[in-house]
Design a protein around this motif. Structure first.
Motif, PDB file in Angstrom:
ATOM      1  N   LEU A  64       0.835  -1.319   0.011  1.00 47.35           N
ATOM      2  CA  LEU A  64       0.137  -0.027  -0.032  1.00 47.35           C
ATOM      3  C   LEU A  64       0.852   1.234   0.159  1.00 47.35           C
ATOM      4  N   GLY A  65       2.015   1.060   0.369  1.00 47.87           N
ATOM      5  CA  GLY A  65       2.939   2.441   0.090  1.00 47.87           C
ATOM      6  C   GLY A  65       3.543   2.464  -0.985  1.00 47.87           C
ATOM      7  N   GLY A  66       3.408   1.674  -1.944  1.00 50.31           N
ATOM      8  CA  GLY A  66       4.185   1.530  -3.387  1.00 50.31           C
ATOM      9  C   GLY A  66       3.404   2.456  -4.152  1.00 50.31           C
ATOM     10  N   PRO A  67       2.253   2.823  -4.289  1.00 56.61           N
ATOM     11  CA  PRO A  67       1.779   4.069  -4.832  1.00 56.61           C
ATOM     12  C   PRO A  67       2.259   5.436  -4.405  1.00 56.61           C
ATOM     13  N   GLY A  73       8.536   9.752  -6.346  1.00 52.40           N
ATOM     14  CA  GLY A  73       9.847   9.376  -6.925  1.00 52.40           C
ATOM     15  C   GLY A  73      10.755   8.565  -6.226  1.00 52.40           C
ATOM     16  N   SER A  74      10.471   8.085  -5.024  1.00 57.17           N
ATOM     17  CA  SER A  74      11.561   7.434  -4.377  1.00 57.17           C
ATOM     18  C   SER A  74      11.702   6.152  -4.466  1.00 57.17           C
ATOM     19  N   ASN A  75      11.323   5.646  -5.813  1.00 60.29           N
ATOM     20  CA  ASN A  75      11.449   4.424  -6.489  1.00 60.29           C
ATOM     21  C   ASN A  75      12.923   4.191  -6.916  1.00 60.29           C
ATOM     22  N   VAL A  76      13.700   3.129  -7.065  1.00 63.93           N
ATOM     23  CA  VAL A  76      14.686   2.840  -7.521  1.00 63.93           C
ATOM     24  C   VAL A  76      15.201   3.197  -9.005  1.00 63.93           C
ATOM     25  N   ALA A  95       8.003   8.683 -19.865  1.00 64.77           N
ATOM     26  CA  ALA A  95       6.948   8.780 -20.258  1.00 64.77           C
ATOM     27  C   ALA A  95       7.179   7.518 -21.305  1.00 64.77           C
ATOM     28  N   PHE A  96       8.248   6.963 -21.680  1.00 63.16           N
ATOM     29  CA  PHE A  96       8.440   5.909 -22.410  1.00 63.16           C
ATOM     30  C   PHE A  96       8.405   4.591 -21.287  1.00 63.16           C
ATOM     31  N   THR A  97       9.217   4.600 -20.325  1.00 62.21           N
ATOM     32  CA  THR A  97       9.278   3.412 -19.821  1.00 62.21           C
ATOM     33  C   THR A  97       8.053   3.332 -18.817  1.00 62.21           C
ATOM     34  N   VAL A  98       7.242   4.074 -18.530  1.00 62.51           N
ATOM     35  CA  VAL A  98       5.835   4.122 -17.653  1.00 62.51           C
ATOM     36  C   VAL A  98       5.415   2.860 -18.364  1.00 62.51           C
ATOM     37  N   PHE A  99       5.291   2.810 -19.610  1.00 64.30           N
ATOM     38  CA  PHE A  99       4.271   1.715 -20.283  1.00 64.30           C
ATOM     39  C   PHE A  99       4.951   0.279 -19.858  1.00 64.30           C
ATOM     40  N   LEU A 100       6.141   0.126 -19.678  1.00 60.44           N
ATOM     41  CA  LEU A 100       6.881  -0.887 -19.197  1.00 60.44           C
ATOM     42  C   LEU A 100       6.349  -1.079 -17.821  1.00 60.44           C
ATOM     43  N   LEU A 101       6.281  -0.430 -17.063  1.00 59.60           N
ATOM     44  CA  LEU A 101       5.616  -0.395 -15.558  1.00 59.60           C
ATOM     45  C   LEU A 101       4.322  -0.884 -15.488  1.00 59.60           C
ATOM     46  N   ILE A 102       3.573  -0.124 -16.418  1.00 58.50           N
ATOM     47  CA  ILE A 102       1.955  -0.432 -16.367  1.00 58.50           C
ATOM     48  C   ILE A 102       1.733  -1.858 -16.990  1.00 58.50           C
ATOM     49  N   PHE A 103       2.632  -2.300 -17.722  1.00 58.83           N
ATOM     50  CA  PHE A 103       2.484  -3.769 -18.386  1.00 58.83           C
ATOM     51  C   PHE A 103       2.600  -4.770 -17.354  1.00 58.83           C
ATOM     52  N   ILE A 139      -6.628  -9.617  -1.461  1.00 58.96           N
ATOM     53  CA  ILE A 139      -7.298  -8.357  -1.879  1.00 58.96           C
ATOM     54  C   ILE A 139      -6.332  -6.973  -1.399  1.00 58.96           C
ATOM     55  N   THR A 140      -5.897  -7.133  -0.559  1.00 56.52           N
ATOM     56  CA  THR A 140      -5.122  -5.818  -0.329  1.00 56.52           C
ATOM     57  C   THR A 140      -3.935  -5.687  -1.280  1.00 56.52           C
ATOM     58  N   MET A 141      -3.443  -6.832  -1.523  1.00 56.39           N
ATOM     59  CA  MET A 141      -2.267  -6.896  -2.634  1.00 56.39           C
ATOM     60  C   MET A 141      -2.986  -6.394  -3.957  1.00 56.39           C
ATOM     61  N   CYS A 142      -4.146  -6.987  -4.624  1.00 54.51           N
ATOM     62  CA  CYS A 142      -4.785  -6.565  -5.484  1.00 54.51           C
ATOM     63  C   CYS A 142      -4.992  -4.911  -5.575  1.00 54.51           C
ATOM     64  N   LEU A 143      -5.645  -4.527  -4.620  1.00 54.50           N
ATOM     65  CA  LEU A 143      -5.936  -3.209  -4.591  1.00 54.50           C
ATOM     66  C   LEU A 143      -4.820  -2.182  -4.806  1.00 54.50           C
ATOM     67  N   SER A 144      -3.536  -2.663  -3.969  1.00 51.34           N
ATOM     68  CA  SER A 144      -2.249  -1.868  -3.804  1.00 51.34           C
ATOM     69  C   SER A 144      -2.036  -1.690  -5.570  1.00 51.34           C
ATOM     70  N   ILE A 145      -1.766  -3.117  -5.942  1.00 48.64           N
ATOM     71  CA  ILE A 145      -1.314  -2.880  -7.513  1.00 48.64           C
ATOM     72  C   ILE A 145      -2.242  -1.997  -8.465  1.00 48.64           C
ATOM     73  N   PHE A 146      -3.586  -2.269  -8.241  1.00 49.97           N
ATOM     74  CA  PHE A 146      -4.229  -1.272  -9.039  1.00 49.97           C
ATOM     75  C   PHE A 146      -4.094   0.170  -8.716  1.00 49.97           C
ATOM     76  N   LEU A 147      -3.882   0.615  -7.307  1.00 53.90           N
ATOM     77  CA  LEU A 147      -3.395   1.688  -7.136  1.00 53.90           C
ATOM     78  C   LEU A 147      -2.022   2.365  -7.603  1.00 53.90           C
ATOM     79  N   MET A 148      -1.200   1.376  -7.767  1.00 53.34           N
ATOM     80  CA  MET A 148       0.064   1.801  -8.374  1.00 53.34           C
ATOM     81  C   MET A 148      -0.277   1.908  -9.883  1.00 53.34           C
ATOM     82  N   ILE A 149      -1.075   1.130 -10.817  1.00 51.68           N
ATOM     83  CA  ILE A 149      -1.491   1.281 -11.895  1.00 51.68           C
ATOM     84  C   ILE A 149      -1.789   2.929 -12.183  1.00 51.68           C
TER      85      ILE A 149
END
Length: 168
Positions: A64-67, A73-76, A95-103, A139-149
């Motif tokens: 839940l801290g991921g998003p 911008g504290s990601n590695v 802007a280009f690499t965010v598509f890799l992240l979203i995938f 469910i918590t994990m799915c919610l957090s991944i959705f919020l990261m997207i």
């Protein structure tokens, strides 16, 4: 940038900032659980639930801290070349690499959703002695991944605005 995009960025950033600030305190819950585990093992009978509950708290803390981490911008990232680039070039690259992240996050969400639906359908439990049900953490994990997207899309819009010379 159109008003709809500005509103989207504002709403997603607000939700993830507030949730991230709230989730920061789960570290104290985890420390409390581990402290109780130490005390109970020393003075009483050991508790069956403490280790697994601390793991669940840690999963919720990180996921839940991921998003919020993406938002700050504290990601590695590899700064070998990136650090010397101009803000506009960084925005193009992001802007280009965010598509890799979203995938990647989309694949994670698909797998998480399949696992969660299985867990809900069959009442999946952990194989430990405590045997907690697993669907709440899934469910918590799915919610957090959705919020990261959602946050990654928000970052894409911010990068496009930065390329255009506008800030959102």
């Amino acid at each position: 940038m159109p008003g709809v995009i500005r509103q989207y960025v504002k709403i997603v950033d607000t939700i993830n900032r507030r949730l991230g600030r709230l989730v920061m305190y789960l570290i104290f819950v985890m420390v409390g659980i581990l402290l109780w585990s130490s005390i109970s093992k020393t003075f009483f009978l050991p508790s069956l639930w403490t280790l697994e509950m601390a793991q669940f708290a840690m999963v919720a803390y990180y996921m839940l801290g991921g998003p919020y981490s993406i938002q700050l911008g504290s990601n590695v990232r590899m700064d070998l070349f990136y650090g010397d680039w101009s803000d506009r070039k960084k925005a193009w690259f992001d802007a280009f690499t965010v598509f890799l992240l979203i995938f990647y996050l989309g694949v994670l969400l698909y797998g998480g959703w399949e696992s969660t639906s299985y867990s809900l359908q069959y009442g999946e439990r952990s194989s430990t002695a405590w045997r907690p049900i697993l669907w709440p953490i899934k469910i918590t994990m799915c919610l957090s991944i959705f919020l990261m997207i959602l946050q990654a899309i928000s970052e894409f819009f911010k990068d496009v605005a930065r390329i255009r010379g506008v800030e959102i």
